[in-house]
Write a protein that holds these residues in place. Structure first.
Motif, short mmCIF file in Angstrom:
data_model
loop_
_atom_site.label_atom_id
_atom_site.label_comp_id
_atom_site.label_asym_id
_atom_site.label_seq_id
_atom_site.Cartn_x
_atom_site.Cartn_y
_atom_site.Cartn_z
N PRO B 87 -26.49 46.82 -9.83
CA PRO B 87 -25.09 47.14 -9.49
C PRO B 87 -25.00 48.55 -8.90
CG PRO B 87 -25.22 46.17 -11.68
CD PRO B 87 -26.63 46.46 -11.26
N VAL B 88 -24.09 48.73 -7.95
CA VAL B 88 -24.04 49.97 -7.17
C VAL B 88 -23.01 50.93 -7.77
CG1 VAL B 88 -23.63 50.91 -4.87
CG2 VAL B 88 -24.62 48.63 -5.13
N GLU B 89 -23.37 52.18 -7.85
CA GLU B 89 -22.43 53.20 -8.31
C GLU B 89 -21.58 53.67 -7.12
OE1 GLU B 89 -24.05 56.39 -10.55
OE2 GLU B 89 -25.30 55.09 -11.80
N ILE B 90 -20.27 53.76 -7.32
CA ILE B 90 -19.40 54.23 -6.25
C ILE B 90 -18.56 55.39 -6.76
CG2 ILE B 90 -17.83 53.52 -4.41
CD1 ILE B 90 -18.46 50.64 -5.01
N PRO B 91 -19.07 56.60 -6.67
CA PRO B 91 -18.33 57.76 -7.17
C PRO B 91 -17.01 57.91 -6.43
CG PRO B 91 -20.60 58.35 -6.58
CD PRO B 91 -20.37 56.96 -6.09
N GLY B 92 -15.97 58.23 -7.18
CA GLY B 92 -14.67 58.51 -6.55
C GLY B 92 -13.79 57.29 -6.38
N VAL B 93 -14.36 56.08 -6.56
CA VAL B 93 -13.52 54.87 -6.51
C VAL B 93 -13.39 54.36 -7.94
CG1 VAL B 93 -13.31 52.51 -5.65
CG2 VAL B 93 -14.29 54.29 -4.18
N PHE B 98 -10.60 49.56 -7.57
CA PHE B 98 -11.58 48.64 -7.01
C PHE B 98 -11.21 47.19 -7.36
CE2 PHE B 98 -15.83 46.62 -8.05
CZ PHE B 98 -16.24 46.42 -6.75
N VAL B 142 -16.51 53.32 -10.31
CA VAL B 142 -17.27 52.08 -10.40
C VAL B 142 -18.75 52.36 -10.74
CG1 VAL B 142 -18.05 50.05 -9.12
CG2 VAL B 142 -15.76 50.99 -8.69
N ASN B 143 -19.14 51.89 -11.91
CA ASN B 143 -20.53 51.97 -12.40
C ASN B 143 -21.09 53.38 -12.57
OD1 ASN B 143 -21.06 49.18 -12.68
ND2 ASN B 143 -21.33 49.00 -10.47
N ASN B 154 -20.33 44.95 -16.91
CA ASN B 154 -19.29 45.17 -15.90
C ASN B 154 -19.35 44.09 -14.83
OD1 ASN B 154 -17.21 46.38 -14.52
ND2 ASN B 154 -18.51 47.92 -13.55
N GLU B 155 -20.56 43.65 -14.50
CA GLU B 155 -20.68 42.57 -13.52
C GLU B 155 -19.99 41.31 -14.02
OE1 GLU B 155 -21.80 44.71 -10.92
OE2 GLU B 155 -22.68 42.82 -10.23
#
Ligand SMILES: Nc1ncnc2c1ncn2[C@@H]1O[C@H](COP(=O)(O)OP(=O)(O)O)[C@@H](O)[C@H]1O
Ligand SMILES: [Mg+2]
Lengths: 440, 251
Positions: B87-93, B98, B142-143, B154-155
């Motif tokens: 799973p991908v980390e998306i800092p700031g979102v 999301f 996110v993550n 989380n997935e």
């Protein structure tokens, strides 16, 4: 360049006629400097990417008289951050407009026209006006001093705390292509606190417009100042701004310079931390696409003990846009226990846009904590795909990621209403809706 | 529900899937097993339309539609869900933003109005409990900073929010302790219905004790080389893959 010198010489009387003598006495010295140096030459150390001589070569008109029909414009125009609870002021083509000016400000505080300030507070005016610009400025600020006829002053006397932000809206525009030269002066005496938001707009997108702006900021001991500046002009606009800051001991300031939309912009920022334990947080946000260009040059001079400066500049570029960041940190020998940090991060939307970044550290003291970091990259493909795999359309995912990229700069805004408004504007900007929707 | 015929796919010019066939009907649970590097994640990437992977031959029909003509976001809205191996980390979102965007895009696709803030939060709370996802996690990016187990949970939480027709779980069990494994498996079983299907990609029999497959496939060098009932998983656990490789006639 010669055209401006000739113009200045021939119109000198007309320029002076509208202004307080204390403004006029600075013009000769400025002319002398300008005759010596002219505009900073393209290719010189700090002007690698912005060619001022070329940008100003057009025959711009000048508004040497205070506009008369401005009421209409100002009333018509609604600034995008209009919902903010603030003391509001307007300038049109460099002239302060007092019709709509906020009047209910705290006792002892002055907010208004530079000429009026010179008349009411001649001693304070003399102490501060043009001091930094003359000492530290280049040909560009000298040019501004020659031509500036009015401007905006915020003066907050000692120990006066003003919670509500001041908001100045700069409007430029008219029926001819014009060059405006405006001036800002901010004086916060010891223990004073204030916040100022300056919005830079142009009303007429059909005509080329240019503006030089010189801002001088003086912060006394223990003073606290928030300065937010937001440009939201158009593709035919040229903005050449220089801000000088002098911070006394234990003063604390936030500077946040935002370019949402523009043509060609050059922002010079020079901060002198002159007193011990002075602190500055310096943020910048630049969003550019098509052929827009944004060139931010910052110098932070640590001149006294235990100063602290945290600098964060972020760019999101697309299309053929050009971004330039120059960040110089100088730590003088006397400035022991300085903490200076600088970060520049840039997001490029494609392979055509270009980013030039140049951090410079000059450290002459030994007991200091300094760092700088720069990254330039593209959107995270993995993040983009992850979002799309959850059903979020690509354009929306791109917008969310760009927005997320700017998040820490947005969080640096300490006026709640402005921060919320800004989020909306930035989102609109990334959706490409800003240009067509200037009024709300 | 899903028919894959003679699928060839490559990444960076290297062919990974080499003539893969697979048919999945509604209501079924399939397990895909196979040694590392055999192409399992590549299959999940191709099914979800990851642009890094190129399909060079073959077709995929999903609920009567040509899946390969659809964008990743369209596939998601049409009911395909991948629980990412990484799973991908998306800092700031933020998770909330999301998920709200994702859920409302799915609703838009179905012609439904967006959820109100209240409805959305209620839905989130409801689904969080299915995978016992910590409340504070949904307020984070996110993550970002999630532990391995939290990411996997989380997935499944996202899967619960989006209620897919076809869920692909790519090694959702790896890196999970027994408790987390049970929680994840419970979540998946909870979401199981007669009109949806699940593909479980795994190395281990372990997960299959909790999520019982109807059909087990072995993927090897880009092809399905064996398909059998759940007993195959046990056999693989015991004997490894080597005995199958010898049988594989395709190379
Ligand atoms: N992005 C990529 N770039 C290059 N090679 C890749 C990429 N992704 C996967 N591969 C290669 O494809 C093959 C199959 O990988 P993958 O599908 O991840 O296998 P599995 O999931 O079965 O372990 C491996 O040899 C792997 O190295
Ligand atoms: Mg894998």
């Amino acid at each position: 360049m010669q055209q401006y010198i000739d113009f200045f010489t021939s119109c000198r009387a007309e320029i002076d006629a509208q202004c307080h003598p204390l403004l006029n006495v600075r013009r000769q010295q400025a002319l002398d400097q300008f005759l010596r140096t002219g505009f900073p030459p393209f290719g010189s150390e700090d002007y690698q990417h912005t060619d001022i001589r070329d940008l100003l070569k057009e025959n711009f008109g000048f508004y040497l008289q205070p506009p008369t029909a401005m009421q209409h414009t100002c009333n018509m125009f609604q600034c995008l951050v209009a919902t903010l609870n603030s003391y509001r002021y307007f300038m049109l083509n460099g002239w302060f407009y007092d019709e709509n000016a906020a009047a209910d400000i705290p006792q002892g505080v002055f907010a208004g026209s530079l000429n009026v300030f010179a008349a009411c507070y001649p001693q304070i005016f003399e102490r501060y006006f043009n001091r930094q610009a003359a000492d530290k400025g280049d040909g560009l600020s000298a040019f501004n001093t020659m031509f500036a006829q009015d401007g905006y002053v915020l003066y907050v006397p000692a120990d006066t705390i003003v919670e509500k932000p001041f908001q100045l809206t700069n409007l430029s525009g008219g029926n001819v292509s014009a060059l405006t030269n405006r001036r800002l002066l901010v004086v916060l005496e010891a223990g004073a606190q204030a916040k100022l938001l300056v919005c830079d707009h142009s009303t007429n997108e059909q005509q080329a417009s240019a503006a030089t702006q010189v801002t001088e900021i003086y912060l006394g001991e223990h003073a606290t100042f928030d300065f937010y500046e937001m440009e939201e002009s158009n593709r035919k606009n040229v903005r050449l701004a220089t801000t000088f800051v002098e911070q006394a001991a234990l003063s604390h300031a936030i500077f946040n310079n935002i370019t949402l939309s523009n043509g060609v912009t050059r922002n010079n920022f020079r901060i002198d931390l002159s007193g011990d334990h002075a602190e500055s947080l310096l943020y910048g946000m630049a969003i550019a696409d098509q052929e827009q260009q944004i060139d931010n040059q910052t110098i932070v001079n640590h001149l006294a003990k235990a100063g602290h400066c945290d600098e964060l500049y972020k760019y999101v570029l697309d299309d053929e846009a050009v971004g330039v960041f120059g960040g110089r940190i100088v730590v003088a020998q006397a400035a022991q226990q300085t903490q200076a940090f600088q970060t520049n991060r840039n997001l490029l939307g494609n392979r055509q846009c270009r980013m030039f970044s140049k951090p410079q550290l000059e450290i002459y003291a030994d007991d200091v904590k300094c760092s700088h970091g720069m990254t330039t990259g593209q959107l995270d493909e993995n993040a983009l795909f992850y979002m799309r795999a959850r059903g979020i359309p690509e354009t929306e995912a791109v917008m969310l990621l760009k927005f997320a990229f700017m998040n820490d700069v947005i969080q640096g805004v300490r006026i709640d209403g402005l921060r919320d408004r800004l989020k909306l504007l930035i989102e609109k900007r990334f959706r490409g809706e800003l240009a067509s929707c200037r009024c709300v | 529900m899903l028919n894959i015929h003679n699928l060839h796919a490559s990444v960076n010019g290297k062919e990974i899937l080499r003539g893969l066939n697979l048919n999945i009907r509604a209501g079924e649970v399939h397990a895909i097993m196979g040694p590392n590097g055999s192409g399992k994640s590549t299959l999940s990437a191709v099914l979800t339309g990851n642009p890094a992977f190129e399909v060079t031959q073959g077709e995929i029909i999903f609920q009567g539609r040509d899946l390969l003509q659809m964008s990743p976001e369209e596939r998601s809205c049409a009911g395909i869900f991948l629980s990412f191996q990484y799973p991908v980390e998306i800092p700031g979102v933020s998770m909330v933003n999301f998920m709200r965007t994702a859920v409302n895009e799915h609703r838009k696709y179905k012609g439904e109005p967006p959820l109100t803030a209240g409805e959305f939060l209620k839905l989130m709370r409801e689904k969080q409990t299915i995978v016992e996802l910590d409340k504070h996690l949904v307020n984070r990016s996110v993550n970002e900073g999630f532990s391995g187990g939290e990411k996997k949970r989380n997935e499944i939480f996202q899967m619960a929010m989006l209620e897919p027709k076809l869920a692909i779980l790519d090694e959702t069990d790896s890196g999970l302790d027994i408790d987390a494994l049970r929680i994840v498996a419970n979540g998946v079983n909870h979401l199981k219905r007669d009109d949806n299907a699940t593909v479980v990609i795994t190395h281990y029999q372990r997960l299959l004790d909790y999520i019982r497959p109807d059909i087990v496939h072995v993927l090897y060098k880009g092809q399905i080389i064996k398909t059998a009932g759940p007993e195959l998983a046990l056999e693989l656990e015991e004997k490894g893959y080597d005995w199958l490789k010898e049988d594989a006639t395709v190379y």
